[in-house]
Write a protein that holds these residues in place. Structure first.
Motif, PDB file in Angstrom:
ATOM      1  N   VAL A 121       0.857  -1.179   0.000  1.00  0.00           N
ATOM      2  CA  VAL A 121       0.000   0.000   0.000  1.00  0.00           C
ATOM      3  C   VAL A 121       0.898   1.236   0.000  1.00  0.00           C
ATOM      4  CG1 VAL A 121      -1.856  -1.194   1.213  1.00  0.00           C
ATOM      5  CG2 VAL A 121      -0.142   0.064   2.527  1.00  0.00           C
ATOM      6  N   PRO A 122       0.355   2.407  -0.344  1.00  0.00           N
ATOM      7  CA  PRO A 122       1.173   3.626  -0.316  1.00  0.00           C
ATOM      8  C   PRO A 122       1.760   3.862   1.068  1.00  0.00           C
ATOM      9  CG  PRO A 122      -0.909   4.025  -1.452  1.00  0.00           C
ATOM     10  CD  PRO A 122      -1.010   2.657  -0.844  1.00  0.00           C
ATOM     11  N   GLY A 123       2.993   4.338   1.074  1.00  0.00           N
ATOM     12  CA  GLY A 123       3.621   4.690   2.332  1.00  0.00           C
ATOM     13  C   GLY A 123       4.316   3.566   3.060  1.00  0.00           C
ATOM     14  N   ALA A 134      11.402  -3.045  -9.319  1.00  0.00           N
ATOM     15  CA  ALA A 134      10.185  -2.302  -9.628  1.00  0.00           C
ATOM     16  C   ALA A 134       9.342  -2.164  -8.372  1.00  0.00           C
ATOM     17  CB  ALA A 134       9.389  -3.005 -10.730  1.00  0.00           C
ATOM     18  N   THR A 135       8.577  -1.105  -8.303  1.00  0.00           N
ATOM     19  CA  THR A 135       7.634  -0.935  -7.203  1.00  0.00           C
ATOM     20  C   THR A 135       6.234  -0.811  -7.775  1.00  0.00           C
ATOM     21  OG1 THR A 135       7.713   1.495  -7.138  1.00  0.00           O
ATOM     22  CG2 THR A 135       9.378   0.297  -5.866  1.00  0.00           C
ATOM     23  N   ALA A 136       5.249  -1.214  -6.999  1.00  0.00           N
ATOM     24  CA  ALA A 136       3.853  -1.117  -7.425  1.00  0.00           C
ATOM     25  C   ALA A 136       2.968  -0.972  -6.199  1.00  0.00           C
ATOM     26  CB  ALA A 136       3.432  -2.337  -8.244  1.00  0.00           C
ATOM     27  N   ASN A 137       1.935  -0.215  -6.357  1.00  0.00           N
ATOM     28  CA  ASN A 137       0.957   0.022  -5.304  1.00  0.00           C
ATOM     29  C   ASN A 137      -0.154  -0.999  -5.459  1.00  0.00           C
ATOM     30  OD1 ASN A 137      -1.110   0.979  -3.678  1.00  0.00           O
ATOM     31  ND2 ASN A 137      -1.150   3.029  -4.585  1.00  0.00           N
ATOM     32  N   ASP A 138      -0.399  -1.820  -4.438  1.00  0.00           N
ATOM     33  CA  ASP A 138      -1.413  -2.864  -4.598  1.00  0.00           C
ATOM     34  C   ASP A 138      -2.836  -2.298  -4.611  1.00  0.00           C
ATOM     35  OD1 ASP A 138      -1.830  -2.310  -1.940  1.00  0.00           O
ATOM     36  OD2 ASP A 138      -1.335  -4.309  -1.213  1.00  0.00           O
ATOM     37  N   ARG A 139      -2.988  -0.997  -4.365  1.00  0.00           N
ATOM     38  CA  ARG A 139      -4.298  -0.373  -4.533  1.00  0.00           C
ATOM     39  C   ARG A 139      -4.559   0.005  -5.980  1.00  0.00           C
ATOM     40  NH1 ARG A 139      -6.557   3.058   0.519  1.00  0.00           N
ATOM     41  NH2 ARG A 139      -6.025   1.554   2.152  1.00  0.00           N
ATOM     42  N   ASP A 140      -3.555  -0.147  -6.837  1.00  0.00           N
ATOM     43  CA  ASP A 140      -3.706   0.175  -8.252  1.00  0.00           C
ATOM     44  C   ASP A 140      -4.143  -1.023  -9.084  1.00  0.00           C
ATOM     45  OD1 ASP A 140      -3.030   2.779  -7.909  1.00  0.00           O
ATOM     46  OD2 ASP A 140      -0.933   2.543  -8.461  1.00  0.00           O
ATOM     47  N   LYS A 141      -4.576  -2.087  -8.441  1.00  0.00           N
ATOM     48  CA  LYS A 141      -5.009  -3.259  -9.208  1.00  0.00           C
ATOM     49  C   LYS A 141      -6.138  -2.871 -10.146  1.00  0.00           C
ATOM     50  CE  LYS A 141      -3.703  -6.773  -5.815  1.00  0.00           C
ATOM     51  NZ  LYS A 141      -4.171  -7.827  -4.891  1.00  0.00           N
ATOM     52  N   LEU A 176       5.571  -5.539   1.029  1.00  0.00           N
ATOM     53  CA  LEU A 176       6.014  -4.766   2.182  1.00  0.00           C
ATOM     54  C   LEU A 176       4.801  -4.444   3.054  1.00  0.00           C
ATOM     55  CD1 LEU A 176       8.622  -2.285   0.661  1.00  0.00           C
ATOM     56  CD2 LEU A 176       8.959  -4.580   1.576  1.00  0.00           C
ATOM     57  N   PRO A 177       4.779  -4.914   4.280  1.00  0.00           N
ATOM     58  CA  PRO A 177       3.623  -4.697   5.141  1.00  0.00           C
ATOM     59  C   PRO A 177       3.659  -3.323   5.798  1.00  0.00           C
ATOM     60  CG  PRO A 177       5.256  -5.978   6.304  1.00  0.00           C
ATOM     61  CD  PRO A 177       5.819  -5.738   4.924  1.00  0.00           C
ATOM     62  N   VAL A 178       2.500  -2.888   6.289  1.00  0.00           N
ATOM     63  CA  VAL A 178       2.477  -1.695   7.132  1.00  0.00           C
ATOM     64  C   VAL A 178       3.143  -2.066   8.450  1.00  0.00           C
ATOM     65  CG1 VAL A 178       0.383  -0.775   6.076  1.00  0.00           C
ATOM     66  CG2 VAL A 178       0.197  -2.291   8.046  1.00  0.00           C
ATOM     67  N   PRO A 179       3.681  -1.091   9.200  1.00  0.00           N
ATOM     68  CA  PRO A 179       4.333  -1.408  10.478  1.00  0.00           C
ATOM     69  C   PRO A 179       3.427  -2.228  11.386  1.00  0.00           C
ATOM     70  CG  PRO A 179       4.764   0.856   9.865  1.00  0.00           C
ATOM     71  CD  PRO A 179       3.765   0.344   8.883  1.00  0.00           C
ATOM     72  N   ALA A 180       3.971  -3.261  11.983  1.00  0.00           N
ATOM     73  CA  ALA A 180       3.161  -4.202  12.749  1.00  0.00           C
ATOM     74  C   ALA A 180       2.631  -3.613  14.038  1.00  0.00           C
ATOM     75  CB  ALA A 180       3.983  -5.455  13.049  1.00  0.00           C
ATOM     76  N   THR A 181       3.413  -2.759  14.679  1.00  0.00           N
ATOM     77  CA  THR A 181       3.000  -2.205  15.967  1.00  0.00           C
ATOM     78  C   THR A 181       3.094  -0.689  15.940  1.00  0.00           C
ATOM     79  OG1 THR A 181       5.231  -2.222  16.935  1.00  0.00           O
ATOM     80  CG2 THR A 181       3.907  -4.246  17.127  1.00  0.00           C
ATOM     81  N   ALA A 182       2.400  -0.064  16.892  1.00  0.00           N
ATOM     82  CA  ALA A 182       2.449   1.395  17.001  1.00  0.00           C
ATOM     83  C   ALA A 182       3.866   1.860  17.329  1.00  0.00           C
ATOM     84  CB  ALA A 182       1.465   1.868  18.065  1.00  0.00           C
ATOM     85  N   LEU A 239      -3.863   7.078   4.739  1.00  0.00           N
ATOM     86  CA  LEU A 239      -3.313   7.429   6.056  1.00  0.00           C
ATOM     87  C   LEU A 239      -2.056   6.611   6.344  1.00  0.00           C
ATOM     88  CD1 LEU A 239      -6.598   7.785   8.145  1.00  0.00           C
ATOM     89  CD2 LEU A 239      -5.311   9.534   6.920  1.00  0.00           C
ATOM     90  N   SER A 240      -1.120   6.687   5.433  1.00  0.00           N
ATOM     91  CA  SER A 240       0.087   5.875   5.501  1.00  0.00           C
ATOM     92  C   SER A 240       1.123   6.487   6.432  1.00  0.00           C
ATOM     93  CB  SER A 240       0.691   5.750   4.100  1.00  0.00           C
ATOM     94  OG  SER A 240       1.151   7.026   3.658  1.00  0.00           O
ATOM     95  N   THR A 241       2.164   5.709   6.684  1.00  0.00           N
ATOM     96  CA  THR A 241       3.293   6.191   7.473  1.00  0.00           C
ATOM     97  C   THR A 241       3.926   7.406   6.814  1.00  0.00           C
ATOM     98  OG1 THR A 241       3.704   3.908   8.173  1.00  0.00           O
ATOM     99  CG2 THR A 241       5.467   5.505   8.544  1.00  0.00           C
ATOM    100  N   ALA A 242       4.009   7.396   5.491  1.00  0.00           N
ATOM    101  CA  ALA A 242       4.586   8.532   4.768  1.00  0.00           C
ATOM    102  C   ALA A 242       3.770   9.800   4.989  1.00  0.00           C
ATOM    103  CB  ALA A 242       4.670   8.211   3.276  1.00  0.00           C
TER     104      ALA A 242
END
Length: 369
Positions: free
Chosen positions: A93-95, A206-213, A231-237, A296-299
């Motif tokens: 996902v983005p970020g 290469a990079t790709a956004n999985d929301r662009d399917k 690449l997963p979103v961060p697992a913990t706060a 609402l990504s980390t970026a």
């Protein structure tokens, strides 16, 4: 034909004048240190061994700072892929630091992260293969001198790592120009009756956004040429707070802003808000909330906090406070004016308002909402 000379750009001043140095320039000392002490086997054309590349990315807790905060196995699989003849696709996902990771992988492996193709709906095939200097082409006809190599062609000729950002944003016919490159490791130039053969050390990230399917899905023939790492979103706060704090500090130094140390409480609040709205539930699992349309990504959290520090520095007392981040949070959350605003107000009133110690944050966000 492998004698294409790269077109080098003169440096535009010293590194101190550059807003964002390339990874191989910013972390040159760490790369030099690792190369000096690295006694492990290196794949042909690599500046470092796979072990040293992984250490560069994850840090060693002492002299090498972490560039990527996440599961070690994810990085090991990505590095091991590039040590084979398969290309690497970073999906997420983005970020989730896809671009950041690809840049640092290229810097550590090739010492050059600049051989980059930016994928968009208007990316032409020439950006992947080659183009022409039309003045010379008309005057002299097809020749090596009239050829304009793409970053991919240059990477092949020099035995380096090329990068393609947002691969699925590119038209399908442009994507498929990579098939021969990745399968045969050659790039034909029929106008000259020649070809560029990839030197050892060449590969592609290469990079790709999985929301662009569904935008421009990869053909099965092209997808087979990649090893995909999600690449997963961060697992913990805490992990996400660590990532955000590090990046805000790095950006702050380049912009001559204070570090994130004095604003750690606000960093935790922003990360908490983003994580809860992303997941649709509060961190204690007791309250369901509506998720807005944005990622609402980390970026985006990093962007909100960097802007907040700039506000605090130039228009406040230099200490990051709720009022400095409130407008940025609302701007990130409310992308769809009607539904997102409803979701945000409901979250504000049912969660933020009732949370102990968050009253100043609630008032600041309510004031700009």
């Amino acid at each position: 034909m492998n004698d294409l000379s790269p077109v080098s750009s003169p440096r535009q001043g010293s590194d101190a004048e550059v807003l964002r140095p390339h990874a191989e320039e910013q972390y040159a000392e760490e790369l030099h240190l690792l190369a000096k002490e690295d006694d492990r086997p290196r794949p042909p054309g690599w500046k470092l061994s796979p072990w040293a590349v992984t250490t560069y990315l994850l840090g060693d807790g002492d002299r090498v700072t972490p560039k990527y905060v996440g599961a070690r196995r994810v990085v090991e699989v990505a590095v091991a892929t590039l040590a084979t003849d398969r290309a690497l696709l970073l999906l997420g996902v983005p970020g989730t630091a896809k671009t950041w990771l690809s840049e640092h992988l290229a810097a550590a492996i090739s010492g050059d992260s600049t051989l980059l193709v930016q994928g968009t709906a208007g990316t032409p095939e020439e950006a992947v293969r080659y183009g022409w200097n039309y003045a010379r082409l008309l005057a002299e006809g097809p020749s090596v001198e009239a050829l304009t190599p793409s970053p991919v062609m240059r990477a092949m000729a020099e035995g380096r790592v090329a990068r393609v950002e947002e691969l699925t944003r590119m038209p399908s016919d442009v994507q498929d120009a990579l098939i021969t490159v990745l399968s045969e490791k050659t790039l034909p130039i029929p106008e000259l009756g020649r070809e560029v053969q990839a030197r050892r050390g060449f590969n592609l990230i290469a990079t790709a956004n999985d929301r662009d399917k569904g935008v421009n899905d990869l053909s099965s023939a092209l997808r087979r040429r990649f090893n995909t790492v999600v690449l997963p979103v961060p697992a913990t706060a805490e992990e996400e707070v660590d990532i955000v704090a590090r990046r805000v500090d790095q950006l702050g130094r380049s912009l001559e802003l204070p570090g994130a140390g004095t604003g750690l409480e606000e960093i935790r609040r922003v990360v908490t808000v983003f994580r809860e709205l992303r997941s649709g539930v509060t961190e204690d699992g007791r309250t369901r909330v509506k998720s807005p349309s944005g990622t609402l990504s980390t970026a985006e959290a990093i962007s909100v906090l960097t802007s907040g520090i700039a506000l605090a520095t130039h228009f406040g007392d230099g200490v990051l406070r709720p009022a400095d981040v409130a407008a940025g949070i609302v701007g990130a959350v409310v992308q769809e004016p009607v539904s997102d605003r409803v979701a945000w107000r409901e979250y504000l009133e049912t969660v933020v308002r009732e949370r102990p110690g968050w009253q100043d944050f609630y008032r600041a966000c309510r004031g700009v909402s």
